[in-house]
Design a protein around this motif. Structure first.
Motif, short mmCIF file in Angstrom:
data_model
loop_
_atom_site.label_atom_id
_atom_site.label_comp_id
_atom_site.label_asym_id
_atom_site.label_seq_id
_atom_site.Cartn_x
_atom_site.Cartn_y
_atom_site.Cartn_z
N ILE A 41 0.84 -1.20 0.00
CA ILE A 41 0.00 0.00 0.00
C ILE A 41 0.88 1.26 0.00
N ASN A 42 1.96 1.22 0.77
CA ASN A 42 2.89 2.35 0.77
C ASN A 42 3.51 2.57 -0.59
N PHE A 43 3.87 1.49 -1.26
CA PHE A 43 4.44 1.60 -2.60
C PHE A 43 3.46 2.27 -3.55
N LEU A 44 2.21 1.87 -3.47
CA LEU A 44 1.19 2.47 -4.34
C LEU A 44 0.94 3.93 -4.00
N LEU A 45 0.97 4.27 -2.72
CA LEU A 45 0.81 5.67 -2.32
C LEU A 45 1.97 6.53 -2.82
N ILE A 46 3.17 6.03 -2.72
CA ILE A 46 4.33 6.81 -3.13
C ILE A 46 4.36 6.97 -4.65
N VAL A 47 4.02 5.92 -5.38
CA VAL A 47 4.01 6.01 -6.84
C VAL A 47 2.95 6.99 -7.31
N SER A 48 1.75 6.89 -6.75
CA SER A 48 0.69 7.80 -7.18
C SER A 48 1.00 9.23 -6.76
N SER A 50 4.01 10.57 -6.47
CA SER A 50 5.05 11.15 -7.34
C SER A 50 4.52 11.42 -8.75
N LEU A 51 3.61 10.61 -9.22
CA LEU A 51 3.04 10.86 -10.55
C LEU A 51 2.10 12.05 -10.56
N LEU A 52 1.40 12.28 -9.45
CA LEU A 52 0.49 13.42 -9.37
C LEU A 52 1.19 14.68 -8.86
N ASP A 53 2.47 14.56 -8.52
CA ASP A 53 3.26 15.67 -7.99
C ASP A 53 2.61 16.27 -6.75
N ASN A 54 2.33 15.37 -5.79
CA ASN A 54 1.67 15.75 -4.56
C ASN A 54 2.41 15.11 -3.39
N VAL A 55 2.61 15.84 -2.33
CA VAL A 55 3.39 15.35 -1.20
C VAL A 55 2.53 14.62 -0.18
N HIS A 56 1.23 14.79 -0.22
CA HIS A 56 0.36 14.23 0.81
C HIS A 56 0.41 12.70 0.84
N GLY A 57 0.51 12.06 -0.30
CA GLY A 57 0.60 10.61 -0.33
C GLY A 57 1.88 10.10 0.30
N GLN A 58 2.96 10.84 0.11
CA GLN A 58 4.24 10.43 0.70
C GLN A 58 4.22 10.60 2.21
N LEU A 59 3.57 11.66 2.69
CA LEU A 59 3.45 11.84 4.13
C LEU A 59 2.57 10.77 4.75
N PHE A 60 1.50 10.41 4.07
CA PHE A 60 0.63 9.35 4.57
C PHE A 60 1.36 8.02 4.61
N ALA A 61 2.20 7.76 3.61
CA ALA A 61 3.01 6.54 3.60
C ALA A 61 4.00 6.54 4.77
N LEU A 62 4.54 7.69 5.10
CA LEU A 62 5.44 7.79 6.24
C LEU A 62 4.70 7.48 7.54
N TYR A 63 3.49 7.97 7.68
CA TYR A 63 2.69 7.66 8.87
C TYR A 63 2.39 6.17 8.97
#
Length: 71
Positions: A41-48, A50-63
């Motif tokens: 799930i983290n992998f999918l959040l980080i990929v999406s 980075s493709l959408l150029d949004n940091v919120h998914g990466q922060l959620f993956a960190l949580y």
């Protein structure tokens, strides 16, 4: 390109589900399977993210990683 990432994340998630279903008696394998599901799930959040150029998914993956580490 996004289809390959989605299929990889889906395969890893199914592998985690299979690990839980097959090994009901071994708690270590069950925890590793749950971790594999969370990492897919983290992998999918980080990929999406980075493709959408949004940091919120990466922060959620960190949580999610912090919660998994506390487990």
């Amino acid at each position: 390109m996004i289809e390959q990432y989605i299929s990889l994340a889906f395969f890893l998630f199914l592998l985690g589900i299979l690990g839980i279903v097959v090994n009901r008696k071994n708690i270590i394998v069950m925890l590793m399977s749950i971790e594999l599901m969370l990492l897919s799930i983290n992998f999918l959040l980080i990929v999406s993210s980075s493709l959408l150029d949004n940091v919120h998914g990466q922060l959620f993956a960190l949580y999610i990683l912090v919660v998994a580490a506390a487990e």
